[in-house]
Write a protein that holds these residues in place. Structure first.
Motif, short mmCIF file in Angstrom:
data_model
loop_
_atom_site.label_atom_id
_atom_site.label_comp_id
_atom_site.label_asym_id
_atom_site.label_seq_id
_atom_site.Cartn_x
_atom_site.Cartn_y
_atom_site.Cartn_z
N LEU A 70 0.83 -1.20 0.00
CA LEU A 70 0.00 0.00 0.00
C LEU A 70 0.87 1.25 0.00
O LEU A 70 0.60 2.21 -0.74
N SER A 71 1.93 1.25 0.80
CA SER A 71 2.82 2.41 0.80
C SER A 71 3.51 2.57 -0.55
O SER A 71 3.70 3.69 -1.02
N GLY A 72 3.88 1.45 -1.18
CA GLY A 72 4.45 1.52 -2.52
C GLY A 72 3.49 2.15 -3.51
O GLY A 72 3.88 2.97 -4.35
N HIS A 73 2.22 1.76 -3.42
CA HIS A 73 1.20 2.33 -4.30
C HIS A 73 1.03 3.83 -4.06
O HIS A 73 1.00 4.63 -5.00
N ILE A 74 0.95 4.22 -2.80
CA ILE A 74 0.75 5.64 -2.47
C ILE A 74 1.94 6.48 -2.91
O ILE A 74 1.77 7.53 -3.55
N LEU A 75 3.14 6.04 -2.60
CA LEU A 75 4.33 6.82 -2.94
C LEU A 75 4.48 6.96 -4.45
O LEU A 75 4.82 8.04 -4.95
N HIS A 76 4.23 5.89 -5.19
CA HIS A 76 4.34 5.98 -6.64
C HIS A 76 3.25 6.89 -7.22
O HIS A 76 3.48 7.61 -8.19
N SER A 77 2.06 6.85 -6.64
CA SER A 77 0.98 7.72 -7.12
C SER A 77 1.35 9.19 -6.95
O SER A 77 0.98 10.03 -7.79
N ILE A 78 2.07 9.52 -5.87
CA ILE A 78 2.57 10.88 -5.69
C ILE A 78 3.70 11.17 -6.66
O ILE A 78 3.76 12.23 -7.29
N TYR A 79 4.59 10.20 -6.80
CA TYR A 79 5.80 10.35 -7.62
C TYR A 79 5.48 10.79 -9.04
O TYR A 79 6.08 11.73 -9.56
N TRP A 80 4.52 10.14 -9.68
CA TRP A 80 4.23 10.48 -11.08
C TRP A 80 3.77 11.93 -11.22
O TRP A 80 4.14 12.62 -12.16
N HIS A 81 2.96 12.39 -10.28
CA HIS A 81 2.44 13.76 -10.36
C HIS A 81 3.45 14.80 -9.87
O HIS A 81 3.30 15.98 -10.19
N ASN A 82 4.44 14.36 -9.10
CA ASN A 82 5.50 15.27 -8.65
C ASN A 82 6.42 15.69 -9.78
O ASN A 82 7.28 16.57 -9.59
N MET A 83 6.28 15.05 -10.97
CA MET A 83 7.20 15.32 -12.07
C MET A 83 6.46 15.88 -13.28
O MET A 83 5.29 15.58 -13.51
N THR A 84 7.15 16.70 -14.05
CA THR A 84 6.63 17.23 -15.29
C THR A 84 7.80 17.59 -16.19
O THR A 84 8.88 17.97 -15.71
N GLY A 85 7.58 17.45 -17.48
CA GLY A 85 8.63 17.82 -18.43
C GLY A 85 8.93 19.31 -18.44
O GLY A 85 9.97 19.74 -18.94
N ASP A 86 8.02 20.12 -17.88
CA ASP A 86 8.21 21.57 -17.81
C ASP A 86 8.61 22.03 -16.42
O ASP A 86 8.44 23.20 -16.07
N GLY A 87 9.15 21.12 -15.62
CA GLY A 87 9.44 21.45 -14.23
C GLY A 87 10.86 21.93 -14.00
O GLY A 87 11.55 22.40 -14.91
N GLY A 88 11.28 21.79 -12.74
CA GLY A 88 12.64 22.16 -12.38
C GLY A 88 12.73 23.51 -11.73
O GLY A 88 11.72 24.15 -11.39
#
Length: 216
Positions: A70-88
């Motif tokens: 469950l923690s793996g699922h939650i952390l990965h669900s955050i991880y994908w949205h924490n990133m963007t090609g227009d970020g930084g």
């Protein structure tokens, strides 16, 4: 019936290049993240069976499995949205994330200090784990956590708002054994708008926790 489902990526596989190549994103999301979702659902079924049969011999192992998947699922669900090609870059008031920027400066002294701490925490995880920026509600501060596996060494009640995946499956096909290079590169795709939204939501939810006890 499945309780947890694999979320769709908010971008295509190639959106994070050159920091993360499409092959890694596809395998990481479609295989590894999917496995944690399945593991959480399977463990819930096994726990339901144990309750029905009042068979508790495996309860310790099942509870550990549920926390892991469950923690793996939650952390990965955050991880994908924490990133963007227009970020930084870093969070700035002119970009509408000034509250987050102020909180980082207050909690860590400066953005540079925060960046150095989260980078080091992520890059030096022993074996598999994460570097996490979390909101800690009792103090109202942001803290960095060094998470082993998916769930170890976490302050109870803290809410992750920015996560760096330091498991080998997140980078090995592209960065080989150079975890530090991967973590350094990750800063170029951080989605500060997403982190700021999570910070605001965590602050609002934190009001439901009891305050620290007054000094004796």
């Amino acid at each position: 019936m499945a309780v947890y489902t694999l979320p769709e990526l908010p971008y295509d596989y190639a959106a994070l290049e050159p920091v993360i190549n499409p092959q890694i994103v596809e395998l990481h999301h479609d295989k590894h993240h999917a496995a944690y979702v399945k593991g959480a659902n399977d463990t819930l079924e096994q726990l339901a069976e144990a309750r029905d049969k009042e068979s508790w011999g495996s309860i310790n192992g099942l509870e550990k499995n549920l926390a892991f998947h469950l923690s793996g699922h939650i952390l990965h669900s955050i991880y994908w949205h924490n990133m963007t090609g227009d970020g930084g870059g870093e969070p700035l008031e002119k970009d509408g994330v000034g509250e987050l920027a102020d909180a980082i400066a207050e909690s860590f002294g400066s953005f540079a200090g925060f960046k150095a701490q989260l980078t080091k925490a992520s890059a030096t995880t022993q074996g598999s784990g994460w570097g996490v920026l979390a909101y800690e509600p009792l103090s109202g501060r942001l803290i960095v956590e060094q998470v082993y596996d998916h769930q170890g060494n976490v302050g109870q009640g803290s809410t992750p708002i920015l996560v760096f995946d330091a498991w080998e499956h997140a980078f090995y096909l592209q960065y080989k054994n150079q975890k530090v290079d991967f973590i350094d590169a990750m800063w170029a795709v951080v989605n500060w708008q997403d982190v700021a939204r999570r910070y605001a939501a965590a602050k609002e939810r934190g009001d439901s926790l009891p305050p620290d006890a007054p000094p004796a």
